[in-house]
Write a protein that holds these residues in place. Sequence first.
Motif, PDB file in Angstrom:
ATOM      1  N   ASP A 276       0.804  -1.227   0.000  1.00  0.00           N
ATOM      2  CA  ASP A 276       0.000   0.000   0.000  1.00  0.00           C
ATOM      3  C   ASP A 276       0.838   1.278   0.000  1.00  0.00           C
ATOM      4  N   LEU A 277       2.133   1.173  -0.183  1.00  0.00           N
ATOM      5  CA  LEU A 277       2.979   2.379  -0.238  1.00  0.00           C
ATOM      6  C   LEU A 277       2.698   3.169  -1.517  1.00  0.00           C
ATOM      7  N   PRO A 278       2.947   4.493  -1.516  1.00  0.00           N
ATOM      8  CA  PRO A 278       2.760   5.278  -2.745  1.00  0.00           C
ATOM      9  C   PRO A 278       3.607   4.757  -3.911  1.00  0.00           C
ATOM     10  N   ARG A 279       4.768   4.186  -3.634  1.00  0.00           N
ATOM     11  CA  ARG A 279       5.623   3.694  -4.727  1.00  0.00           C
ATOM     12  C   ARG A 279       5.083   2.383  -5.319  1.00  0.00           C
ATOM     13  N   SER A 280       4.105   1.785  -4.668  1.00  0.00           N
ATOM     14  CA  SER A 280       3.493   0.562  -5.189  1.00  0.00           C
ATOM     15  C   SER A 280       2.435   0.941  -6.229  1.00  0.00           C
ATOM     16  N   VAL A 281       2.594   0.420  -7.454  1.00  0.00           N
ATOM     17  CA  VAL A 281       1.684   0.807  -8.545  1.00  0.00           C
ATOM     18  C   VAL A 281       0.792  -0.379  -8.949  1.00  0.00           C
ATOM     19  N   ILE A 282       0.512  -1.226  -7.984  1.00  0.00           N
ATOM     20  CA  ILE A 282      -0.231  -2.466  -8.262  1.00  0.00           C
ATOM     21  C   ILE A 282      -1.661  -2.163  -8.730  1.00  0.00           C
ATOM     22  N   ILE A 283      -2.288  -1.176  -8.106  1.00  0.00           N
ATOM     23  CA  ILE A 283      -3.652  -0.813  -8.532  1.00  0.00           C
ATOM     24  C   ILE A 283      -3.615  -0.115  -9.899  1.00  0.00           C
ATOM     25  N   ASP A 284      -2.555   0.649 -10.163  1.00  0.00           N
ATOM     26  CA  ASP A 284      -2.410   1.270 -11.500  1.00  0.00           C
ATOM     27  C   ASP A 284      -2.281   0.188 -12.573  1.00  0.00           C
ATOM     28  N   GLN A 285      -1.573  -0.899 -12.243  1.00  0.00           N
ATOM     29  CA  GLN A 285      -1.461  -2.009 -13.203  1.00  0.00           C
ATOM     30  C   GLN A 285      -2.852  -2.521 -13.563  1.00  0.00           C
TER      31      GLN A 285
END
Length: 324
Positions: A276-285
């Motif tokens: 859930d960190l801002p650098r995590s782009v998993i939801i953007d994927q």
Amino acid sequence: MKHLLSITDLTRPDIEQLHQLTDSFAEVSKRSIPKVPALRGKNVVWLFYEDSTRTRLSFEQAAKRLSADTMTFSVGSSSVKKGESLRDTVLTIEAMGVDAIVVRHGSAGVPWQIAAWLEGRVSVVNAGDGWHEHPTQALLDSYTIRQERGSLDGMHIGIIGDVKHSRVARSDVLAYTALGAEVTLIAPPTLLPPSLAGWPVRVSHDLDAVLPSLDVAYLLRMQKERMTEHLVPSLREYTARYGLTLRRVDAMREDALVMHPGPMNRGVEISAEVADLPRSVIIDQVRNGVATRMAVLYLLLGQGADKVLGSDDITVPELQEVVT
Ligand code: CP
């Protein structure tokens, strides 16, 4: 372009053109009415022999946004349960009148087999075949990195975890390296393929040594059955050596991204906090998966269908909204 079966079918200009088309469809997705009539009258069927949340739903959302009609095939409630073969199932579905089949299957090579049976009459999209390939995942992953960083040229991407059983890893390596990135596979020897001959990658068994040099840490799902196969001693031990924890994130570059194809095992390959960190782009994927799959379906069934990907100018003139 008739089918999308493998990233190996795509050159760098092909992938770049797909990304540009994805930009157009991402713009459509932001509209108040995120729907265009580009595939009105076309019929797409989802032929999923394996479970899926992201791929099936995002293809479905993509088709709806392009105004295509869709049919869903569920193995559990189909005549496959009565012993109907894959070939008879495919020919039965074709007889109903479909323009594209999006297929996920546990066996490598099934999308190619279906394409051969249909002899070019129907487009086939590989939505994941066994441990082999998952080309639309690689397109949306590379699109997400490009969206965040502008380009993959010269980037260092680490793919971490169960590479051996991962179709995502195979397609991602092909796409990332085609776009100019360097890839390091980071895993215990038991979770790497027996031979990496021909793979344009480096290999490390030491995540902590590689992490500070990465632009992207791409985590793969650790499948619990690998423990019973004795490929890792225990999940706790795997997490201790290869899990992306907050402590490990501290060793990463400030602008490095965290990615995961999903579904995640929070607390195994990635800690709940890191996901859930801002650098995590998993939801953007996931979000980019819809626009990417709109671009793929448009290329196969829309005005791109008679063009040569990567060389012809493929425009999207029908991107006016559907007015109801
Ligand atoms: N990444 C991916 O393929 O997820 P699903 O299995 O949910 O489709």
